[in-house]
Scaffold this motif. Sequence first.
Motif, PDB file in Angstrom:
ATOM      1  N   THR A  41       4.169 101.766  19.182  1.00  0.00           N
ATOM      2  CA  THR A  41       3.143 101.387  20.166  1.00  0.00           C
ATOM      3  C   THR A  41       3.593 100.164  20.950  1.00  0.00           C
ATOM      4  O   THR A  41       3.438 100.109  22.181  1.00  0.00           O
ATOM      5  CB  THR A  41       1.797 101.117  19.464  1.00  0.00           C
ATOM      6  OG1 THR A  41       1.367 102.321  18.825  1.00  0.00           O
ATOM      7  CG2 THR A  41       0.738 100.648  20.446  1.00  0.00           C
ATOM      8  N   THR A  85       6.252 101.247  23.411  1.00  0.00           N
ATOM      9  CA  THR A  85       5.641 101.974  24.521  1.00  0.00           C
ATOM     10  C   THR A  85       4.962 101.017  25.490  1.00  0.00           C
ATOM     11  O   THR A  85       5.103 101.149  26.716  1.00  0.00           O
ATOM     12  CB  THR A  85       4.621 103.010  23.992  1.00  0.00           C
ATOM     13  OG1 THR A  85       5.315 103.942  23.155  1.00  0.00           O
ATOM     14  CG2 THR A  85       3.926 103.744  25.124  1.00  0.00           C
ATOM     15  N   GLN A  86       4.250 100.042  24.959  1.00  0.00           N
ATOM     16  CA  GLN A  86       3.541  99.096  25.820  1.00  0.00           C
ATOM     17  C   GLN A  86       4.512  98.217  26.616  1.00  0.00           C
ATOM     18  O   GLN A  86       4.287  97.940  27.799  1.00  0.00           O
ATOM     19  CB  GLN A  86       2.582  98.233  24.996  1.00  0.00           C
ATOM     20  CG  GLN A  86       1.418  99.000  24.405  1.00  0.00           C
ATOM     21  CD  GLN A  86       0.591  99.706  25.457  1.00  0.00           C
ATOM     22  OE1 GLN A  86       0.276  99.164  26.507  1.00  0.00           O
ATOM     23  NE2 GLN A  86       0.226 100.951  25.181  1.00  0.00           N
TER      24      GLN A  86
END
Length: 85
Positions: free
Chosen positions: A53, A56-57
């Motif tokens: 995550t 991805t961010q």
Amino acid sequence: QPDAITQYEELCQDVERAINTLPLDRRKIYLLYQFEGKKLRDIADDLQISVRTVETQVYRASQAIRKLLKDKWLLTTILALFSLR
């Protein structure tokens, strides 16, 4: 070199504005990674989210910032190159 300094200051302001357009969580992750130098794993642990995550961010933040800056600064670069002729 005053022109170069002015352009550098303008670019810094544009980067800051682009960062401020990011959703709050994405902005926080991006700033921790890029400006505070935290490792992906440390950010994930601190925020209790997966490393994937965080990756991805950071990627999405980088893409958004690049997109916002690309058009303006590409045009500025092209104009500068033509003015050298």
